[in-house]
Design a protein around this motif. Structure first.
Motif, PDB file in Angstrom:
ATOM      1  N   LEU A  12      14.466 -41.803  15.059  1.00 17.79           N
ATOM      2  CA  LEU A  12      13.737 -41.829  16.327  1.00 17.79           C
ATOM      3  C   LEU A  12      12.940 -40.552  16.570  1.00 17.79           C
ATOM      4  CD1 LEU A  12      16.615 -43.377  18.474  1.00 17.79           C
ATOM      5  CD2 LEU A  12      14.518 -44.537  17.738  1.00 17.79           C
ATOM      6  N   ILE A  13      13.434 -39.425  16.053  1.00 15.33           N
ATOM      7  CA  ILE A  13      12.773 -38.135  16.268  1.00 15.33           C
ATOM      8  C   ILE A  13      11.571 -37.944  15.340  1.00 15.33           C
ATOM      9  CG2 ILE A  13      13.087 -35.631  16.033  1.00 15.33           C
ATOM     10  CD1 ILE A  13      16.026 -36.091  16.891  1.00 15.33           C
ATOM     11  N   THR A  14      11.683 -38.393  14.076  1.00 13.30           N
ATOM     12  CA  THR A  14      10.656 -38.103  13.073  1.00 13.30           C
ATOM     13  C   THR A  14       9.257 -38.586  13.460  1.00 13.30           C
ATOM     14  OG1 THR A  14      12.325 -38.078  11.319  1.00 13.30           O
ATOM     15  CG2 THR A  14      10.044 -38.367  10.640  1.00 13.30           C
ATOM     16  N   PRO A  15       9.087 -39.797  14.015  1.00 15.88           N
ATOM     17  CA  PRO A  15       7.724 -40.187  14.432  1.00 15.88           C
ATOM     18  C   PRO A  15       7.149 -39.265  15.511  1.00 15.88           C
ATOM     19  CG  PRO A  15       9.164 -42.111  14.316  1.00 15.88           C
ATOM     20  CD  PRO A  15      10.043 -40.909  14.186  1.00 15.88           C
ATOM     21  N   LYS A  16       8.011 -38.723  16.365  1.00 16.31           N
ATOM     22  CA  LYS A  16       7.545 -37.794  17.386  1.00 16.31           C
ATOM     23  C   LYS A  16       7.134 -36.463  16.754  1.00 16.31           C
ATOM     24  CE  LYS A  16       8.296 -40.805  20.547  1.00 16.31           C
ATOM     25  NZ  LYS A  16       7.127 -41.506  21.169  1.00 16.31           N
ATOM     26  N   LEU A  17       7.809 -36.075  15.671  1.00 14.73           N
ATOM     27  CA  LEU A  17       7.392 -34.876  14.934  1.00 14.73           C
ATOM     28  C   LEU A  17       5.988 -35.051  14.377  1.00 14.73           C
ATOM     29  CD1 LEU A  17      10.665 -33.958  13.032  1.00 14.73           C
ATOM     30  CD2 LEU A  17       9.380 -32.411  14.511  1.00 14.73           C
TER      31      LEU A  17
END
Length: 207
Positions: free
Chosen positions: A65-70
């Motif tokens: 879930l975090i990686t696309p926001k990165l």
């Protein structure tokens, strides 16, 4: 017409509700007992060891879930959308009266925090200007001045809810004031881009 231009801003991405409530609860329940490493900035602050995302199924779920926001953040930070990898993740447990000293994160390009429990209003993350020589030798600090983005030396992040995420450049100094509330638990991480390309000089980073 006069125009005031803000030069060279520092990006910070805030994502409300980045992690769902069920995952947040599972992270708190699992990692609270594993936060046994003391922190020399406060006797009421402990954290887990630095873990890779694949060291825990819960981290795998959070990383997805975090990686696309990165990638979203990286496009603003580096001017190009590319792949990012989470280098390490860890959980911080800050009990009543504890604090986290001003610091930044080495050997990474982006860092972030996911808030896993409610945060007391006096213990919201504070971001600060670098203490390096970027200011005038004289300051204009007194009760009658108005702090703003061009003269303030710190910025208090908005009140977070469990599951909220912030991502910021790893060089950005930040701290947590003394905790006046209940136990405060956060998930922190460092990340690196897949590669950097400076006019043909390419550096690739391992996952």
């Amino acid at each position: 017409m006069d125009e005031l231009i803000g030069l060279f801003p520092v990006p910070l991405l805030r994502v409300p509700g980045a992690l769902p409530a069920g995952l947040v609860k599972a992270l708190v329940e699992h990692f609270s007992a594993h936060a046994v490493r003391e922190n020399n900035s406060s006797g009421h602050l402990a954290h887990t060891e630095m873990l890779r995302p694949d060291d825990s199924p819960l981290f795998v779920e959070a990383a997805a879930l975090i990686t696309p926001k990165l990638a979203d953040f990286g496009s603003a930070l580096l001017g190009e959308r590319m792949g990012w990898a989470l280098k390490e993740m860890w959980v911080n447990v800050l009990d009543h009266g504890g604090h986290q000293a001003m610091h930044n994160h080495a050997n990474s390009f982006a860092s972030g925090v996911v808030y896993l429990t409610p945060t007391h209003p006096e213990s919201q993350t504070v971001f600060m200007k670098s203490p390096g020589g970027v200011d005038f030798a004289f300051r204009n600090d007194h009760a009658g001045m108005t702090p703003g983005p061009y003269n303030a030396d710190k910025w208090v992040s908005p009140a977070p809810a469990p599951g909220d995420l912030v991502i910021f450049p790893s060089y950005l100094m930040h701290a947590v004031p003394p905790n006046r509330g209940e136990r405060r638990i956060t998930l922190a991480f460092n990340a690196i881009p897949a590669r950097l390309n400076s006019w043909g000089y390419v550096i690739s980073f391992g996952g």
